[in-house]
Motif scaffolding. Sequence first.
Motif, PDB file in Angstrom:
ATOM      1  N   HIS A 261      -3.601   0.421   5.654  1.00 60.49           N
ATOM      2  CA  HIS A 261      -3.878   1.517   6.092  1.00 60.49           C
ATOM      3  C   HIS A 261      -2.981   2.602   5.340  1.00 60.49           C
ATOM      4  N   GLY A 262      -3.238   3.535   5.340  1.00 60.39           N
ATOM      5  CA  GLY A 262      -2.273   5.151   5.791  1.00 60.39           C
ATOM      6  C   GLY A 262      -1.385   5.150   4.033  1.00 60.39           C
ATOM      7  N   GLU A 263      -0.539   5.097   4.498  1.00 63.88           N
ATOM      8  CA  GLU A 263       0.026   5.963   2.402  1.00 63.88           C
ATOM      9  C   GLU A 263       0.472   3.845   2.485  1.00 63.88           C
ATOM     10  N   ALA A 264       0.483   3.503   3.405  1.00 62.08           N
ATOM     11  CA  ALA A 264      -0.078   1.490   2.699  1.00 62.08           C
ATOM     12  C   ALA A 264      -1.117   0.729   2.323  1.00 62.08           C
ATOM     13  N   ALA A 265      -1.812   1.963   1.619  1.00 68.38           N
ATOM     14  CA  ALA A 265      -3.278   1.976   1.712  1.00 68.38           C
ATOM     15  C   ALA A 265      -3.356   0.595   0.134  1.00 68.38           C
ATOM     16  N   HIS A 266      -2.353   1.200  -0.500  1.00 67.11           N
ATOM     17  CA  HIS A 266      -1.940  -0.018  -2.065  1.00 67.11           C
ATOM     18  C   HIS A 266      -1.661  -1.192  -1.788  1.00 67.11           C
ATOM     19  N   SER A 267      -1.447  -1.450  -0.588  1.00 66.07           N
ATOM     20  CA  SER A 267      -0.349  -2.904  -0.018  1.00 66.07           C
ATOM     21  C   SER A 267      -2.398  -3.615   0.878  1.00 66.07           C
TER      22      SER A 267
ATOM     23  N   GLY B  38      -9.157  -3.204   1.082  1.00 64.95           N
ATOM     24  CA  GLY B  38      -7.952  -3.448   2.076  1.00 64.95           C
ATOM     25  C   GLY B  38      -8.850  -3.706   3.321  1.00 64.95           C
ATOM     26  N   TRP B  39      -9.757  -2.707   3.776  1.00 67.16           N
ATOM     27  CA  TRP B  39     -10.411  -2.534   4.712  1.00 67.16           C
ATOM     28  C   TRP B  39     -10.849  -4.352   4.977  1.00 67.16           C
ATOM     29  N   ALA B  40     -12.055  -4.545   4.065  1.00 67.70           N
ATOM     30  CA  ALA B  40     -12.192  -6.389   3.899  1.00 67.70           C
ATOM     31  C   ALA B  40     -11.472  -6.990   4.166  1.00 67.70           C
ATOM     32  N   ALA B  41      -9.878  -6.866   3.416  1.00 68.24           N
ATOM     33  CA  ALA B  41      -8.838  -7.654   4.113  1.00 68.24           C
ATOM     34  C   ALA B  41      -8.429  -7.352   5.753  1.00 68.24           C
TER      35      ALA B  41
ATOM     36  N   GLY C  73     -18.838   1.069  -0.335  1.00 70.90           N
ATOM     37  CA  GLY C  73     -17.674   1.929  -0.228  1.00 70.90           C
ATOM     38  C   GLY C  73     -17.232   2.338   0.833  1.00 70.90           C
ATOM     39  N   MET C  74     -16.742   2.913   0.797  1.00 70.21           N
ATOM     40  CA  MET C  74     -16.191   3.176   2.443  1.00 70.21           C
ATOM     41  C   MET C  74     -16.894   3.744   3.015  1.00 70.21           C
ATOM     42  N   ASN C  75     -17.432   5.010   2.189  1.00 72.09           N
ATOM     43  CA  ASN C  75     -18.441   6.407   3.524  1.00 72.09           C
ATOM     44  C   ASN C  75     -19.997   5.137   3.737  1.00 72.09           C
ATOM     45  N   ALA C  76     -19.705   4.020   3.743  1.00 67.13           N
ATOM     46  CA  ALA C  76     -21.201   3.113   3.746  1.00 67.13           C
ATOM     47  C   ALA C  76     -20.769   2.667   5.103  1.00 67.13           C
ATOM     48  N   VAL C  77     -19.516   2.502   5.834  1.00 66.00           N
ATOM     49  CA  VAL C  77     -18.991   2.156   7.143  1.00 66.00           C
ATOM     50  C   VAL C  77     -18.922   3.160   7.786  1.00 66.00           C
TER      51      VAL C  77
ATOM     52  N   ALA D 277      -8.741   8.827   8.007  1.00 69.37           N
ATOM     53  CA  ALA D 277      -7.862   7.990   8.294  1.00 69.37           C
ATOM     54  C   ALA D 277      -8.986   6.825   7.775  1.00 69.37           C
ATOM     55  N   LEU D 278      -9.967   6.578   7.923  1.00 64.78           N
ATOM     56  CA  LEU D 278     -11.247   5.644   7.328  1.00 64.78           C
ATOM     57  C   LEU D 278     -11.578   5.851   5.510  1.00 64.78           C
ATOM     58  N   ARG D 279     -11.742   6.629   5.324  1.00 67.15           N
ATOM     59  CA  ARG D 279     -11.933   6.783   3.582  1.00 67.15           C
ATOM     60  C   ARG D 279     -10.828   6.853   3.403  1.00 67.15           C
TER      61      ARG D 279
END
Length: 270
Positions: free
Chosen positions: A65-71, A183-186, A143-147, A175-177
């Motif tokens: 999430h956020g700044e940690a979206a890559h983790s 990351g969302w799925a995990a 993709g995120m737009n679908a959710v 925030a969602l986009r």
Amino acid sequence: MTAFSGQDQTVRLGSLETGWRESGAGARGTVLALHGLGLDRAAFDPLGAALPNGWRLVSYDQRGHGEAAHSIPDSLESLVEDARRAIAHAGGQVHLLGHSMGGAVAALAAARSDAVLSLTLIATPSRGFPEFAWRGEAATQAGMNAVLPPTLSRWFGPDWETAAPSCAVSYASTALRAMRPQGWAAAWRALASFEGFEALVVPARPSLALAAEDDLSTPPHSMEPIALAWEHAGARLARQVLARGGHLLPVTQPDALAAYLPAHWTAATR
């Protein structure tokens, strides 16, 4: 959303490099707040602005999430370990607050820490369910737009496009986009693995659960199994139901939360 007035920085919590946000002085105490799935550290800006003077409110971006979206979180345990490091990074003792998924993470972290003075659960599920994992897979396929539409409907109600506060919807959508589909799925898989509160109760620790009457994701009856876990441990879970606010109470009802929470926190330090 309320304009943020405080400090915002990047910190390292073990292997996690993430955004760290705090506002307010700490004369009355420090509150560490863990955001819900799909949000970020800014979710508590409205609450921070609504709290009485003297409270320090700290939040950070959880993995994915956020700044940690890559983790990408590889398990619920990884989120809990981050929270334990955040408690230490906040310094001293803290009142731990968790919203939705953040409530599950907060309860697990609090059960392993003597530095937590009180626990607050806002719109928190009583346990993980298989459909949580299924829900997360939609983004990996489209993709995120679908959710966004189904998620905003769960958070704000089916009339979110016209009835929900536009600033809240705008924040939630942004925030969602910002999340990655992986990351969302995990994060949903991590929440699906949550086994509930039975082994997490610390009887001497003041604990409070809040929900909104119109929350489609975690309605008030979701608190019943949580309260039962406290009862089985010979303890009491205080409960409060707000008439409205949907699932994102820290964003939609900060004034109402600020009317209840300081008394809970203050009683925990007496």
